[in-house]
Design a protein around this motif. Structure first.
Motif, short mmCIF file in Angstrom:
data_model
loop_
_atom_site.label_atom_id
_atom_site.label_comp_id
_atom_site.label_asym_id
_atom_site.label_seq_id
_atom_site.Cartn_x
_atom_site.Cartn_y
_atom_site.Cartn_z
N GLU A 166 44.23 43.91 31.63
CA GLU A 166 43.29 44.67 32.44
C GLU A 166 42.09 43.80 32.79
OE1 GLU A 166 42.22 49.26 32.16
OE2 GLU A 166 41.14 48.09 30.67
N LEU A 167 41.65 43.87 34.05
CA LEU A 167 40.49 43.10 34.49
C LEU A 167 39.26 44.00 34.43
CD1 LEU A 167 42.01 41.30 37.63
CD2 LEU A 167 41.88 40.47 35.27
N VAL A 168 38.36 43.70 33.51
CA VAL A 168 37.16 44.51 33.31
C VAL A 168 35.96 43.73 33.83
CG1 VAL A 168 35.71 45.72 31.65
CG2 VAL A 168 38.20 45.60 31.30
N PHE A 169 35.43 44.17 34.97
CA PHE A 169 34.28 43.51 35.59
C PHE A 169 32.98 44.23 35.23
CE2 PHE A 169 37.68 42.15 38.46
CZ PHE A 169 37.34 40.84 38.73
N ILE A 173 42.21 47.37 37.25
CA ILE A 173 40.89 46.78 37.45
C ILE A 173 39.83 47.85 37.16
CG2 ILE A 173 39.32 45.71 39.12
CD1 ILE A 173 41.77 44.65 40.60
N ARG A 174 38.81 47.48 36.40
CA ARG A 174 37.71 48.38 36.08
C ARG A 174 36.39 47.67 36.40
NH1 ARG A 174 39.87 52.31 33.04
NH2 ARG A 174 37.88 53.04 32.21
N ASN A 194 35.93 40.41 31.76
CA ASN A 194 36.43 40.48 30.39
C ASN A 194 35.48 39.78 29.41
OD1 ASN A 194 38.66 41.89 31.29
ND2 ASN A 194 39.95 40.08 31.47
N GLY A 195 34.18 40.01 29.63
CA GLY A 195 33.17 39.52 28.71
C GLY A 195 32.69 38.11 28.96
N GLU A 196 33.31 37.38 29.90
CA GLU A 196 32.93 36.00 30.20
C GLU A 196 32.32 35.91 31.59
OE1 GLU A 196 33.16 33.58 27.98
OE2 GLU A 196 34.11 34.89 26.49
N MET A 197 31.39 34.95 31.75
CA MET A 197 30.80 34.74 33.07
C MET A 197 31.87 34.45 34.11
SD MET A 197 28.28 34.36 35.24
CE MET A 197 26.70 34.05 34.47
N PHE A 198 31.85 35.19 35.22
CA PHE A 198 32.83 35.03 36.28
C PHE A 198 32.22 34.38 37.52
CE2 PHE A 198 34.85 36.92 40.13
CZ PHE A 198 36.13 36.41 39.98
N ALA A 199 31.06 34.86 37.95
CA ALA A 199 30.43 34.31 39.15
C ALA A 199 28.99 34.78 39.22
CB ALA A 199 31.19 34.73 40.41
N ALA A 206 40.30 35.43 45.74
CA ALA A 206 40.81 34.07 45.62
C ALA A 206 40.64 33.52 44.21
CB ALA A 206 40.09 33.16 46.62
N LYS A 207 39.60 33.99 43.50
CA LYS A 207 39.35 33.49 42.14
C LYS A 207 40.31 34.10 41.12
CE LYS A 207 35.09 33.01 40.62
NZ LYS A 207 34.93 31.57 40.36
N ILE A 208 40.84 35.28 41.42
CA ILE A 208 41.74 35.92 40.45
C ILE A 208 43.20 35.89 40.91
CG2 ILE A 208 39.95 37.40 39.50
CD1 ILE A 208 40.99 39.68 41.16
N ASP A 209 43.43 35.64 42.19
CA ASP A 209 44.79 35.54 42.73
C ASP A 209 45.03 34.06 43.04
OD1 ASP A 209 47.23 35.78 43.92
OD2 ASP A 209 46.58 37.10 45.54
N THR A 210 45.56 33.32 42.08
CA THR A 210 45.62 31.86 42.16
C THR A 210 46.51 31.35 43.29
OG1 THR A 210 47.36 31.89 40.48
CG2 THR A 210 45.10 31.54 39.73
N GLY A 211 47.44 32.13 43.75
CA GLY A 211 48.32 31.66 44.82
C GLY A 211 47.79 31.93 46.21
N ALA A 212 46.66 32.63 46.30
CA ALA A 212 46.15 33.04 47.60
C ALA A 212 45.73 31.85 48.47
CB ALA A 212 44.96 33.99 47.41
N ALA A 213 45.11 30.83 47.86
CA ALA A 213 44.60 29.69 48.63
C ALA A 213 45.74 28.95 49.32
CB ALA A 213 43.83 28.75 47.72
N ASP A 214 46.83 28.72 48.61
CA ASP A 214 47.96 28.01 49.21
C ASP A 214 48.58 28.81 50.34
OD1 ASP A 214 47.64 25.87 47.51
OD2 ASP A 214 49.12 26.58 46.04
#
Length: 526
Positions: A122-125, A153-154, A181-186, A197-205
């Motif tokens: 789960e992605l907790v923002f 996503i929360r 999830n408790g860590e600095m994201f942006a 783009a930061k959480i969907d790693t294949g998006a850039a390609d």
């Protein structure tokens, strides 16, 4: 809490609720909780019958005050801690509507990308914001939408000034500040696509392949500020294939709060003007490629050939002509400690980050209009402001100087050169400056530094390709033409004096007309 006019407007919005929703409140006996409960009650009082209910939840383990928005009794993951008023009131309204199922005004491919996300956990923002931050709503609204659309996503939006202990413990000194999830994201303004783009790693390609496959443009505008928007509109009105590749549509206007010198518009705010610019461009057949940073310009191999613009994600765009309108960015002091403590006490937006320094000591670097205005604004929030100016006199308008000197908690230091930013490894605790008259080095103990010393052109990617001035500005002629055939430039990135929104727009239009004239002459020559 809400006046009659705001209630009337809110009632109109809540008529759009699709499915019944519920607000669950978490409150104690404090004044902040009382205000939050009053706000929630006002919202419920104007909602259509049966569409919005309110109940109290268990306060165990909850931030107080806070509330969550649920759909049919299910926690959708959208929460607010504090009072989402000011710039965030719109975020609250959108969260209510989108949780109920009201469709968001977002590109369909982004909606599908959000829904398709299947994270391993789960992605907790958590997003910390201030009510005076005009950049925060974009981040808050983007992640709220993600939470409303994807059950894994929360998101909790936290008013920093109401949860000062958390801000201190997490060393937050700039907003918006996002944890995942408790860590600095942006930290700083981000758009939905950037977050994805930061959480969907294949998006850039995927995006790079899509962009590289595009047909060549007649006019490709690089940059989406006032100059770029004007250039795109003028080109599109000629009926030629037009594209805009922008790192962020709106450019530096997005970081500008009050605008009172845009002729015919008495006053507005930067984000509003940026949204209007984008909407106007979208009225025409313009291919807008947002969140794209240009890294290189490759001139045409032969007269009449295609010019190539390389992007950071590996894609390449081709065009018969190019208009460079990449604008400028805040100038840094370039002293030891500045980069290390950026967002940890070193800031560039007093409107956004000022509330985080309530009751503390800060410095403002720069004695022009922006610096003096920042010092005046901050003086009403912080304990003390030290304004540091390199020159022997302030350069701000006289009326601003008079106001500044009338404030009891402001110290003005002139002929002072900042030499170093100090900190304890976690956050700023002071700065050193050199007295340019005596040569003596001195230190000022403080908790925040706001840098307001002008702009630098965003032209690094052009070095060795087009002719630049000693200051790094793109040299243009009276038609906006650069030293490279078929390449034009406009706005703050160029040598044109007086960096103003209205001037940038005019220069963008002129460069576009110049590019069109170039295309006509090139086709005749061919």
């Amino acid at each position: 809490m809400l006046d009659s006019n705001l209630k009337t407007a809110l009632k109109g919005y809540l008529e759009r609720l699709v499915q019944p929703i519920e607000i669950v409140t978490f409150a104690d006996d404090g004044e902040n909780s009382r205000q939050m409960l009053e706000l929630v009650a006002d919202i419920a009082s104007v909602a259509p019958a049966g569409r919005l209910s309110v109940r109290s939840g268990s306060t165990a383990g909850e931030r107080l005050p806070s509330f969550q928005i649920t759909l049919a009794g299910l926690d959708t993951g959208v929460r607010f801690a504090g009072l989402p008023m000011g710039h965030e009131f719109t975020s609250l309204i959108l969260a209510l509507l989108q949780t109920s199922g009201y469709p968001a005004k977002v590109e369909a491919d982004l909606i599908e990308q959000i829904k398709a996300l299947e994270p391993a956990q789960e992605l907790v923002f958590e997003t910390y914001m201030s009510l005076t931050c005009h950049n925060c709503p974009d981040v808050v609204q983007a992640i709220n939408l993600m939470a409303a659309l994807n059950p894994k996503i929360r998101h909790t939006t936290i008013e920093g000034s109401m949860f000062q202990a958390e801000v201190e413990s997490r060393q937050i000194m700039g907003v918006p500040c996002v944890f995942l999830n408790g860590e600095m994201f942006a930290s700083g303004r981000m758009e939905l696509g950037e977050i994805l783009a930061k959480i969907d790693t294949g998006a850039a390609d995927r995006e790079a392949k899509k962009l590289s496959a595009k047909e060549a443009f007649d006019v490709l505008v690089v940059g989406g500020g006032p100059a770029g928007a004007a250039a795109a509109i003028y080109a599109a009105r000629k009926g030629i294939r037009t594209g805009v590749a922008a790192e962020r549509f709106g450019g530096q206007v997005l970081d500008t709060l009050g605008i009172e010198n845009f002729i015919s518009v008495k006053e507005t705010e930067g984000p509003k003007l940026a949204a209007a610019l984008e909407q106007h461009v979208k009225e025409y057949d313009v291919d807008i490629m947002n969140l794209q940073r240009a890294t290189a310009l490759v001139p045409a191999a032969a007269p009449g050939g295609l010019i190539e613009v390389k992007l950071e994600n590996g894609a390449s765009l081709r065009s018969k002509s190019v208009i460079i309108s990449t604008g400028a960015r805040w100038r840094s002091m370039n002293v030891p400690g500045e980069a290390e403590y950026r967002t940890k006490g070193v800031a560039y937006c007093p409107h956004c980050d000022g509330p985080l320094f309530k009751g503390k000591r800060v410095a403002v670097i720069g004695g022009g209009n922006s610096g003096v205005e920042a010092a005046i604004d901050l003086a009403g929030i912080v304990a003390h402001v030290t304004l540091i100016e390199f020159d022997s006199k302030l350069r701000a308008d006289a009326v601003l100087q008079t106001k500044l000197r009338s404030l009891p908690n402001v110290t003005i230091l002139m002929s002072a050169q900042t030499t170093e930013v100090h900190g304890d490894g976690q956050k700023v605790n002071g700065l050193s400056y050199k007295d340019r008259v005596s040569g003596e080095l001195r230190r000022v103990d403080l908790e925040g530094i706001f840098v307001q010393i002008g702009l630098l052109p965003n032209s690094d990617w052009l070095k060795g390709t087009v002719e630049l001035s000693p200051r790094g500005e793109v040299i243009v002629d009276s038609h906006g033409q650069t030293s490279v055939p078929g390449v034009f430039a406009a706005g703050d990135v160029t040598t044109v004096p007086y960096k103003q929104i209205i001037i940038a727009m005019g220069e963008g239009a002129k460069a576009s007309l110049g590019a069109f004239d170039h295309l006509i002459r090139s086709s005749v020559a061919g």
